[in-house]
Design an enzyme around this catalytic site. Structure first.
Site, PDB file in Angstrom:
ATOM      1  N   SER A  15       5.467  -3.756  -9.267  1.00  0.00           N
ATOM      2  CA  SER A  15       6.796  -3.426  -8.908  1.00  0.00           C
ATOM      3  C   SER A  15       7.861  -3.570  -9.906  1.00  0.00           C
ATOM      4  O   SER A  15       7.616  -4.156 -10.834  1.00  0.00           O
ATOM      5  CB  SER A  15       7.401  -4.494  -7.612  1.00  0.00           C
ATOM      6  N   SER A  51      19.365  20.972 -12.201  1.00  0.00           N
ATOM      7  CA  SER A  51      18.846  21.080 -10.757  1.00  0.00           C
ATOM      8  C   SER A  51      19.959  20.586  -9.861  1.00  0.00           C
ATOM      9  O   SER A  51      21.392  20.152 -10.417  1.00  0.00           O
ATOM     10  CB  SER A  51      17.801  20.129 -10.683  1.00  0.00           C
ATOM     11  N   THR A  62      11.333  -2.716  -3.742  1.00  0.00           N
ATOM     12  CA  THR A  62      12.305  -3.616  -4.269  1.00  0.00           C
ATOM     13  C   THR A  62      13.817  -2.583  -4.301  1.00  0.00           C
ATOM     14  O   THR A  62      14.141  -2.291  -5.377  1.00  0.00           O
ATOM     15  CB  THR A  62      12.282  -3.965  -5.987  1.00  0.00           C
ATOM     16  N   PHE A  80       4.485   3.599 -14.644  1.00  0.00           N
ATOM     17  CA  PHE A  80       5.303   4.671 -14.997  1.00  0.00           C
ATOM     18  C   PHE A  80       5.174   6.019 -14.441  1.00  0.00           C
ATOM     19  O   PHE A  80       5.333   6.988 -14.752  1.00  0.00           O
ATOM     20  CB  PHE A  80       5.234   4.795 -16.441  1.00  0.00           C
ATOM     21  N   ASN A 120      13.392   4.557 -17.024  1.00  0.00           N
ATOM     22  CA  ASN A 120      14.063   5.048 -15.904  1.00  0.00           C
ATOM     23  C   ASN A 120      15.487   5.605 -16.341  1.00  0.00           C
ATOM     24  O   ASN A 120      15.853   6.806 -15.747  1.00  0.00           O
ATOM     25  CB  ASN A 120      13.936   4.432 -14.625  1.00  0.00           C
ATOM     26  N   ALA A 170       0.851  -1.289   0.182  1.00  0.00           N
ATOM     27  CA  ALA A 170       0.040  -0.265   0.109  1.00  0.00           C
ATOM     28  C   ALA A 170       0.845   1.256   0.079  1.00  0.00           C
ATOM     29  O   ALA A 170       0.670   2.142   0.847  1.00  0.00           O
ATOM     30  CB  ALA A 170      -0.670  -0.134   1.284  1.00  0.00           C
ATOM     31  N   CYS A 211      13.385   5.948  -7.417  1.00  0.00           N
ATOM     32  CA  CYS A 211      13.251   4.966  -8.299  1.00  0.00           C
ATOM     33  C   CYS A 211      14.738   5.059  -9.279  1.00  0.00           C
ATOM     34  O   CYS A 211      15.499   4.141  -9.603  1.00  0.00           O
ATOM     35  CB  CYS A 211      12.239   5.198  -9.411  1.00  0.00           C
TER      36      CYS A 211
HETATM   37  P1  NAD Z   1       6.566   1.655  -0.815  1.00  0.00           P
HETATM   38  O1  NAD Z   1       7.747   1.255  -0.121  1.00  0.00           O
HETATM   39  O2  NAD Z   1       6.068   3.176  -0.796  1.00  0.00           O
HETATM   40  O3  NAD Z   1       5.522   0.561  -0.675  1.00  0.00           O
HETATM   41  C1  NAD Z   1       5.676  -0.808  -0.684  1.00  0.00           C
HETATM   42  C2  NAD Z   1       5.012  -1.215   0.446  1.00  0.00           C
HETATM   43  O4  NAD Z   1       4.940  -2.809   0.302  1.00  0.00           O
HETATM   44  C3  NAD Z   1       5.272  -1.067   2.100  1.00  0.00           C
HETATM   45  O5  NAD Z   1       4.379  -0.289   2.473  1.00  0.00           O
HETATM   46  C4  NAD Z   1       5.653  -2.239   2.693  1.00  0.00           C
HETATM   47  O6  NAD Z   1       5.184  -2.299   3.897  1.00  0.00           O
HETATM   48  C5  NAD Z   1       4.929  -3.341   1.680  1.00  0.00           C
HETATM   49  N1  NAD Z   1       5.364  -4.547   1.791  1.00  0.00           N
HETATM   50  C6  NAD Z   1       6.396  -5.246   1.476  1.00  0.00           C
HETATM   51  N2  NAD Z   1       6.483  -6.442   1.605  1.00  0.00           N
HETATM   52  C7  NAD Z   1       5.317  -6.906   1.879  1.00  0.00           C
HETATM   53  C8  NAD Z   1       4.417  -8.060   2.149  1.00  0.00           C
HETATM   54  N3  NAD Z   1       5.370  -9.210   2.074  1.00  0.00           N
HETATM   55  N4  NAD Z   1       3.127  -8.115   2.407  1.00  0.00           N
HETATM   56  C9  NAD Z   1       2.472  -7.225   2.307  1.00  0.00           C
HETATM   57  N5  NAD Z   1       3.188  -5.687   2.121  1.00  0.00           N
HETATM   58  C10 NAD Z   1       4.623  -5.799   1.901  1.00  0.00           C
HETATM   59  O7  NAD Z   1       7.249   1.436  -2.204  1.00  0.00           O
HETATM   60  P2  NAD Z   1       6.578   2.224  -3.684  1.00  0.00           P
HETATM   61  O8  NAD Z   1       7.156   3.459  -3.738  1.00  0.00           O
HETATM   62  O9  NAD Z   1       5.282   2.010  -3.914  1.00  0.00           O
HETATM   63  O10 NAD Z   1       7.388   1.085  -4.926  1.00  0.00           O
HETATM   64  C11 NAD Z   1       6.667  -0.145  -4.911  1.00  0.00           C
HETATM   65  C12 NAD Z   1       7.427  -0.634  -6.029  1.00  0.00           C
HETATM   66  O11 NAD Z   1       6.944   0.366  -7.305  1.00  0.00           O
HETATM   67  C13 NAD Z   1       9.127  -0.509  -6.432  1.00  0.00           C
HETATM   68  O12 NAD Z   1       9.334  -1.806  -7.146  1.00  0.00           O
HETATM   69  C14 NAD Z   1       9.264   0.629  -7.022  1.00  0.00           C
HETATM   70  O13 NAD Z   1      10.475   0.527  -7.890  1.00  0.00           O
HETATM   71  C15 NAD Z   1       8.127   0.578  -8.044  1.00  0.00           C
HETATM   72  N6  NAD Z   1       7.724   2.052  -8.685  1.00  0.00           N
HETATM   73  C16 NAD Z   1       7.636   3.113  -7.705  1.00  0.00           C
HETATM   74  C17 NAD Z   1       7.351   4.147  -8.438  1.00  0.00           C
HETATM   75  C18 NAD Z   1       7.201   5.488  -7.290  1.00  0.00           C
HETATM   76  O14 NAD Z   1       7.401   6.608  -8.077  1.00  0.00           O
HETATM   77  N7  NAD Z   1       7.349   5.541  -6.120  1.00  0.00           N
HETATM   78  C19 NAD Z   1       6.912   4.335  -9.534  1.00  0.00           C
HETATM   79  C20 NAD Z   1       7.007   3.318 -10.621  1.00  0.00           C
HETATM   80  C21 NAD Z   1       7.393   2.088  -9.923  1.00  0.00           C
HETATM   81  C1  UDX Z   2      10.244   8.660 -11.944  1.00  0.00           C
HETATM   82  C2  UDX Z   2       9.876   8.126 -13.296  1.00  0.00           C
HETATM   83  O1  UDX Z   2       9.638   9.625 -13.987  1.00  0.00           O
HETATM   84  C3  UDX Z   2       8.559   7.481 -13.441  1.00  0.00           C
HETATM   85  O2  UDX Z   2       8.036   7.303 -14.759  1.00  0.00           O
HETATM   86  C4  UDX Z   2       8.909   6.392 -12.802  1.00  0.00           C
HETATM   87  O3  UDX Z   2       7.671   5.570 -12.862  1.00  0.00           O
HETATM   88  C5  UDX Z   2       9.443   6.398 -11.347  1.00  0.00           C
HETATM   89  O4  UDX Z   2      10.628   7.194 -11.446  1.00  0.00           O
HETATM   90  P1  UDX Z   2       9.635  10.195  -9.955  1.00  0.00           P
HETATM   91  O5  UDX Z   2      11.037   9.626  -9.303  1.00  0.00           O
HETATM   92  O6  UDX Z   2       8.598  10.105  -9.020  1.00  0.00           O
HETATM   93  O7  UDX Z   2       9.356   9.314 -11.511  1.00  0.00           O
HETATM   94  O8  UDX Z   2       9.843  11.688 -10.316  1.00  0.00           O
HETATM   95  P2  UDX Z   2      10.474  12.619 -11.694  1.00  0.00           P
HETATM   96  O9  UDX Z   2       9.524  13.324 -12.218  1.00  0.00           O
HETATM   97  O10 UDX Z   2      11.018  11.364 -12.763  1.00  0.00           O
HETATM   98  O11 UDX Z   2      11.727  13.226 -11.047  1.00  0.00           O
HETATM   99  C6  UDX Z   2      12.820  12.544 -10.360  1.00  0.00           C
HETATM  100  C7  UDX Z   2      13.857  13.330 -10.092  1.00  0.00           C
HETATM  101  O12 UDX Z   2      14.647  14.110 -11.137  1.00  0.00           O
HETATM  102  C8  UDX Z   2      13.339  14.381  -9.214  1.00  0.00           C
HETATM  103  O13 UDX Z   2      14.250  14.761  -8.102  1.00  0.00           O
HETATM  104  C9  UDX Z   2      13.373  15.747 -10.121  1.00  0.00           C
HETATM  105  O14 UDX Z   2      13.379  16.924  -9.407  1.00  0.00           O
HETATM  106  C10 UDX Z   2      14.520  15.160 -10.940  1.00  0.00           C
HETATM  107  N1  UDX Z   2      14.403  16.112 -12.162  1.00  0.00           N
HETATM  108  C11 UDX Z   2      13.532  15.755 -13.036  1.00  0.00           C
HETATM  109  C12 UDX Z   2      15.539  17.034 -12.770  1.00  0.00           C
HETATM  110  O15 UDX Z   2      16.164  17.330 -11.939  1.00  0.00           O
HETATM  111  N2  UDX Z   2      15.062  17.817 -13.935  1.00  0.00           N
HETATM  112  C13 UDX Z   2      14.059  17.560 -14.663  1.00  0.00           C
HETATM  113  O16 UDX Z   2      14.317  17.756 -15.885  1.00  0.00           O
HETATM  114  C14 UDX Z   2      13.355  16.499 -14.360  1.00  0.00           C
END
Ligand code: NAD
Ligand code: UDX
Length: 462
Positions: free
Chosen positions: A131, A269, A92, A162, A224, A10, A276
């Site tokens: 993930s 920046s 992850t 994404f 990414n 979540a 990520c």
């Molecule tokens: P997060 O840490 O915010 O959330 C993950 C959650 O999973 C945590 O709350 C944790 O308690 C729970 N969890 C872990 N193991 C568990 C289990 N065995 N059973 C139940 N719950 C469990 O992570 P996130 O930012 O949501 O990222 C999740 C995945 O999505 C990662 O692989 C990440 O790389 C990918 N992702 C993240 C973003 C982003 O912007 N944050 C974007 C695209 C992809």
């Molecule tokens: C990124 C990818 O964009 C998204 O598609 C993927 O699912 C998760 O990782 P996020 O990390 O949430 O998303 O934000 P993003 O807007 O990509 O920015 C990442 C970092 O790069 C931030 O610190 C942002 O400030 C920086 N950034 C971004 C710059 O410094 N310059 C830019 O032009 C764009």
């Protein structure tokens, strides 16, 4: 047709993604489960403004569906048992131990999910990798699921996410594309179609792309890596600009108007942060090395080296401009989140800039509109550069920007929060030590106006 979805995890992805599916598919029951009881309690907070993730527009969407067809629970087993489709959306992170330490993705949470599903499932399930995972993880998940001996059939799909934080709702409602990878045989394609049908409730069909499972897994790391590479490329040029009188924003505009290059992701920046980019590129580097592709690995590693350099040189420059010492000087840090419109601080450049300045014995005062005090200390403690007591001594967190800047020698802007532009900079200037410095790590503020007020203003790449 899918009637019951479970999402394990979540977090920043699981919560918003499932909220949108629940909103757009009122005929599907969506249960988001997590082991973290506090997180689930926060998602269930009667005051929807207290949900654990700040994203513009998210609380209203959660309010609309929560209790109707969107549920948050710690009862992982029941949710798995009931579901036709299970999304795995757990973290992850980079491994911190053993083989691949500091580079490979730690897949222990993924494996735990697979084993839990294997143990609980009594009916056929589609398991969706949400993930971000190393290419070929699906085969490991399949292997675990196929050896449970309880006769349940599983299909594994890859459906990387994404969304970017800060714009998660807009990205989910109107994605550039949805990517779904699955097995190429008839059963695999049937499963792919079921997920396509879900997204078709709001995403145009021509934006739902289906591929083989390995392409889907690897596309996410590739996307990414490319995005981060653009930021490192422009940041590398920013350093050259600072030596030559060229302006990085003018260069970004000039090259961005070339359709082949495009204008997005060219904002120089203090360095990219977020959960990520660094993790996924390190993982890509590790995968390439594991296949013996050293040139490929080195190529992508440079993106991270450049980013670390950009953040470190930003901090060094503050020290240099403040007459080579910040010891005992008060410096305001405006912005702790890794970008605007999120409360997420993972890998934020602010953490590293603050750490560098603390090493030089600066006294820091931090203000961020959405990040809480305990998170700021947690982030610094996590680096383990100095004992917690010293972080408390060196850093004060305040909830008012004017208080943050009061009596300071310098201000560092580290997140591009829009509200920073609206401050009364004249008033801030009047209450600072002179000369009053601003180091704008986001090129956010109006240089001419600040110089008119009397600030010594330094942006990145000019
Ligand atoms: P997060 O840490 O915010 O959330 C993950 C959650 O999973 C945590 O709350 C944790 O308690 C729970 N969890 C872990 N193991 C568990 C289990 N065995 N059973 C139940 N719950 C469990 O992570 P996130 O930012 O949501 O990222 C999740 C995945 O999505 C990662 O692989 C990440 O790389 C990918 N992702 C993240 C973003 C982003 O912007 N944050 C974007 C695209 C992809
Ligand atoms: C990124 C990818 O964009 C998204 O598609 C993927 O699912 C998760 O990782 P996020 O990390 O949430 O998303 O934000 P993003 O807007 O990509 O920015 C990442 C970092 O790069 C931030 O610190 C942002 O400030 C920086 N950034 C971004 C710059 O410094 N310059 C830019 O032009 C764009």
């Amino acid at each position: 047709m899918i009637k019951n979805i479970c999402c394990i995890g979540a977090g920043y992805v699981g919560g918003p993604t499932m909220a949108i599916i629940a909103q757009k598919c009122p005929h599907i029951k969506v249960t988001v489960v997590d082991l973290n009881e506090k997180r689930i309690a926060d998602w269930n907070d009667p005051n929807v403004d207290n949900i654990p993730i700040y994203e513009p527009g998210l609380s209203a969407i959660v309010a609309e569906s929560r209790g109707r067809n969107l549920f948050f629970s710690t009862d992982v087993d029941s949710a798995i048992d009931e579901a036709d489709m299970i999304f795995i959306s757990v973290n992850t992170p980079t491994k911190t131990y053993g083989v691949g330490k500091g580079m490979a993705a730690d897949l222990k949470y993924i494996e735990l999910c697979a084993r839990q599903i294997a143990k609980i499932a009594k009916s056929d399930k589609i398991v969706v990798e949400k993930s971000t995972l190393p290419v070929r993880t699906a085969s490991a998940i399949k292997n675990i699921l196929e050896h449970t001996g309880n006769g349940v059939k599983f299909q594994i799909l890859s459906n990387p996410e994404f969304l970017a934080e800060g714009t998660a709702v807009a990205d989910l409602l109107n994605p550039d594309r949805v990517l779904i990878g699955g097995d190429t045989d008839a059963e695999g394609q049937k499963a792919v179609q079921k997920l396509v049908d879900i997204y078709s409730n709001w995403v145009p069909k021509n934006q739902i792309l289906t591929t083989n499972i390995w392409s889907s897994e690897l596309s996410k790391l590739t996307a990414n890596a490319f995005l981060a590479q653009r930021v490192s490329s422009i940041n590398s040029m920013s350093e050259l600009c600072e030596k030559t009188g060229a302006e990085i924003s003018e260069i970004a505009k000039a090259i961005g108007m070339d359709n082949r290059i495009g204008s997005e992701f060219l904002k120089s920046s203090v360095g990219f942060g977020g959960s990520c980019f660094k993790k996924d590129i390190l993982n890509l580097v590790y995968i390439a090395k594991s296949y013996g592709l050293n040139e490929v690995a080195d190529y992508w590693e440079q993106v991270i080296i450049m980013n670390d350099h950009q953040t470190a040189r930003f901090a060094k420059n503050i020290v240099k401009k403040l007459y080579n010492t910040v010891s005992g000087k008060k410096i305001a840090i405006l912005g702790w989140a890794f970008k605007k419109d999120t409360n997420d601080t993972r890998e934020s450049a602010a953490i590293y800039v603050a750490d560098n300045l603390l090493a030089e014995q600066a006294n820091l005062v931090v203000f961020d509109p959405k990040v809480k005090e305990h998170q700021i200390y947690t982030d610094l403690n996590h680096l383990a550069t100095r004992p917690h007591g010293e972080n408390i001594e060196g850093v004060t967190v305040v909830d008012n920007p004017y208080e943050a800047c009061n009596e300071t020698h310098a201000i560092a802007i580290l997140t591009e929060w829009e509200e920073f532009k609206t401050y009364d900079w004249e008033k801030i200037y009047n209450h600072m030590q002179k000369p009053a410095f601003i180091f704008d790590g986001r090129n956010l503020l109006d240089k001419n106006e600040l110089e008119r007020i009397g600030f010594v203003y330094q942006a990145v790449g000019s």
